[in-house]
Design a protein around this motif. Structure first.
Motif, PDB file in Angstrom:
ATOM      1  N   GLN A   1       0.819  -1.218   0.000  1.00  0.00           N
ATOM      2  CA  GLN A   1       0.000   0.000   0.000  1.00  0.00           C
ATOM      3  C   GLN A   1       0.847   1.260   0.000  1.00  0.00           C
ATOM      4  OE1 GLN A   1      -2.707  -1.789  -1.112  1.00  0.00           O
ATOM      5  NE2 GLN A   1      -3.707   0.049  -0.317  1.00  0.00           N
TER       6      GLN A   1
ATOM      7  N   PRO B   1      -2.235   8.236   2.946  1.00  0.00           N
ATOM      8  CA  PRO B   1      -2.972   7.033   3.322  1.00  0.00           C
ATOM      9  C   PRO B   1      -2.814   6.683   4.798  1.00  0.00           C
ATOM     10  CG  PRO B   1      -0.873   6.375   2.446  1.00  0.00           C
ATOM     11  CD  PRO B   1      -0.892   7.886   2.404  1.00  0.00           C
TER      12      PRO B   1
ATOM     13  N   LEU C   1      -6.372   0.121   2.876  1.00  0.00           N
ATOM     14  CA  LEU C   1      -6.455  -0.502   1.550  1.00  0.00           C
ATOM     15  C   LEU C   1      -7.889  -0.292   1.080  1.00  0.00           C
ATOM     16  CD1 LEU C   1      -5.276  -4.116   0.718  1.00  0.00           C
ATOM     17  CD2 LEU C   1      -7.628  -3.483   0.264  1.00  0.00           C
TER      18      LEU C   1
ATOM     19  N   VAL D   1      -6.209   2.578  -2.888  1.00  0.00           N
ATOM     20  CA  VAL D   1      -5.892   3.088  -1.555  1.00  0.00           C
ATOM     21  C   VAL D   1      -6.747   4.333  -1.293  1.00  0.00           C
ATOM     22  CG1 VAL D   1      -3.996   4.574  -2.377  1.00  0.00           C
ATOM     23  CG2 VAL D   1      -3.982   3.738  -0.004  1.00  0.00           C
TER      24      VAL D   1
END
Length: 395
Positions: free
Chosen positions: A122, A141, A366, A390
Motif C-alpha cells: 500500500q 494514506p 487498503l 488506496v
C-alpha cells in the motif's frame, strides 16, 4: 468523495497515464496478477471519523478479558497451534461504503481478520499514484500522524522486534509465486528480511533453519502469511519442511490462531451501528421470513468462497453444519466513487499494527472498487475502474 480532488483527478485522467502508472508500479517486481484500479479514493474527514470510531468499538471487544473464551471454538481442532500470544500483531477491518437513512455516508463492517494484509504494497501503491498522476502531496494514506518513514519504523518494530533481519522471515506456501507476492517483495526491500517458501524452512529438534550462500541460518521469528485453509488436507507438505502445530522454538508474528479468533466468527458478538445484524446459524430459533435481505457465509473460508448471496429456505435446510455458518443482514453498497461513466462501489480496509506491550495503532488503509455483485476479483472481470486501490486523506 472529496469532490475537488475527484473532479481534478478525473479531468486529468487518460488511459495512457494509467498504463504508465501500471508500468511504474510493476517496475523491478514480478508481474502483478490482480487488477489495480485506475484511481485512489479521496476520503473526507467525516467518513474518516466514522471509520476510526467503528474500529475502536471492535477493538474494545477484542480487548475484553473474556475474548479468548468467547472465540475458543473458532479455532479448528486440527489447526490449533501451541504457544499463542496474548494479542494479535495485526488487525484488519473491511467496511462497505453505504448510506444511512439520512443519506449520510456510513461504513458497514463486512469482514475482519487478525492477520496481515498488504502492509508493504500500500505504501508503494500510494507513492506510484502520486508520482504518475501528480496527486496533491498533502493527501496521505496514513493515520495518527504517520508518514512513510515512521510507518516503516513501526512495521519493523512489530515484525523484526529485537532480532536481526536475517533471523526473521516472511513465510508462505510457494511465497514468490503467491498473488500477493509484490507485497512480500516490497516488505523485504524495506525491512531487509528474507521471503521464504514453507518448503525452504527445515527443522532440527525444535529449531528452524534456512540456507543462504551455503550457510545454515536459524530463524527466531516468522512473519506468517500462510493461511491453513490453502493447505486443507494436503498436510504431507509439512514432511518436507516443518509442521506449525508442533512445539517449536519460534515466535509467530502473528500467531496463526488469531486468523480464526478475529474473523467472521467474531461478528455475532458485535453490537454496533457500523455492524450488520449477524447470527450463528445454529443459534437461530426461527429463520427470518425476509431471507432475501441476508447473506449466508461459511465461517471457515476466505476470499469470499462459499458465500450464498441470494439465500432461500432450501439453502438453509441444506446446511449440514449450521454451527459453522453465519447469517448476516445484507449491506447495500452505494456507488459513491465517480468514474467517468458511472458511480462505482467501494470497500475500505482499515489496517492496524499492535506492538508487544503497547496499544493497537491504526496505520494505513487498503481499498477496493467494484461494479459487480461482490467486491472480489472474480465478480469484476472485464470491468474498468475496479480493483485494488488506496484511500487518501487530507493531513
Amino acid at each position: 468523495m472529496i469532490q475537488k480532488y475527484r473532479q481534478a483527478f478525473n479531468a486529468a485522467f487518460t488511459a495512457e497515464k494509467y498504463q504508465q502508472f501500471l508500468q511504474e508500479l510493476g517496475k523491478g517486481f514480478p508481474e502483478i496478477p490482480f487488477r489495480v484500479a485506475e484511481t485512489p479514493i479521496f476520503i473526507p474527514a467525516a467518513l474518516q471519523e466514522k471509520l476510526i470510531a467503528a474500529g475502536e468499538e471492535i477493538i474494545a471487544l477484542i480487548k475484553q478479558p473474556n475474548f479468548k473464551e468467547l472465540t475458543q471454538k473458532s479455532i479448528p481442532a486440527e489447526w490449533n497451534v501451541p504457544n499463542e500470544t496474548g494479542h494479535p500483531h495485526f488487525l484488519t477491518f473491511d467496511y462497505g461504503l453505504c448510506k444511512d437513512e439520512n443519506g449520510a455516508v456510513v461504513p458497514m463492517l463486512i469482514e475482519m481478520q487478525g492477520f496481515p494484509s498488504l502492509y508493504g504494497f500500500q505504501t508503494h501503491l500510494t507513492h506510484t499514484f502520486k508520482s504518475v498522476f501528480g496527486i496533491d502531496e498533502q493527501l496521505s494514506p496514513y493515520f495518527n500522524g504517520l508518514n512513510q518513514a515512521s510507518y516503516f519504523d513501526l512495521l519493523k518494530k512489530v515484525i523484526i522486534g529485537q532480532y536481526e533481519p536475517h533471523e526473521v522471515a516472511l513465510m508462505d506456501l510457494d511465497a514468490p509465486n503467491q498473488k500477493t507476492a509484490i507485497d512480500f517483495f516490497v516488505t523485504a526491500k524495506h525491512l531487509g528480511i528474507p521471503v521464504l517458501a514453507l518448503e525452504e524452512i527445515k527443522k532440527e529438534g525444535k529449531k528452524l533453519y534456512y540456507e543462504k550462500d551455503g550457510q545454515k541460518i536459524q530463524l527466531k521469528r516468522i512473519y506468517n502469511r500462510l493461511i491453513f485453509d490453502e493447505i486443507g488436507e494436503n498436510t504431507a507438505i509439512f514432511e518436507q519442511s516443518f509442521d506449525p502445530r508442533e512445539e517449536l522454538d519460534i515466535e509467530w508474528i502473528t500467531h496463526p490462531n488469531w486468523f480464526y479468533r478475529i474473523s467472521k466468527y467474531t461478528m455475532p458478538f458485535l453490537q454496533s451501528k457500523f455492524v450488520p445484524e449477524t447470527h450463528f446459524l445454529h443459534t437461530l430459533k426461527t429463520i427470518p421470513s425476509d431471507l432475501e435481505n441476508y447473506v449466508l457465509k461459511p465461517l471457515f473460508s476466505f476470499a469470499g468462497m462459499g458465500v450464498i448471496i441470494d439465500v432461500t429456505p432450501n439453502d438453509v435446510a441444506q446446511i449440514k453444519d449450521p454451527e459453522n455458518w453465519i447469517l448476516q443482514r445484507k449491506v447495500t453498497y452505494e456507488p459513491l466513487i465517480q468514474a467517468p461513466d458511472a458511480g462505482v462501489k467501494a470497500e475500505i480496509r482499515m489496517m492496524y499494527l499492535w506492538p508487544e506491550g503497547e496499544e493497537p495503532q491504526l496505520c494505513i488503509n487498503l481499498a477496493r472498487l467494484s461494479r459487480g455483485k461482490m467486491i472480489g476479483v472474480r465478480y469484476n472481470k472485464d470491468f474498468d475502474w475496479v480493483g485494488g486501490t488506496v484511500g487518501l486523506m487530507e493531513k
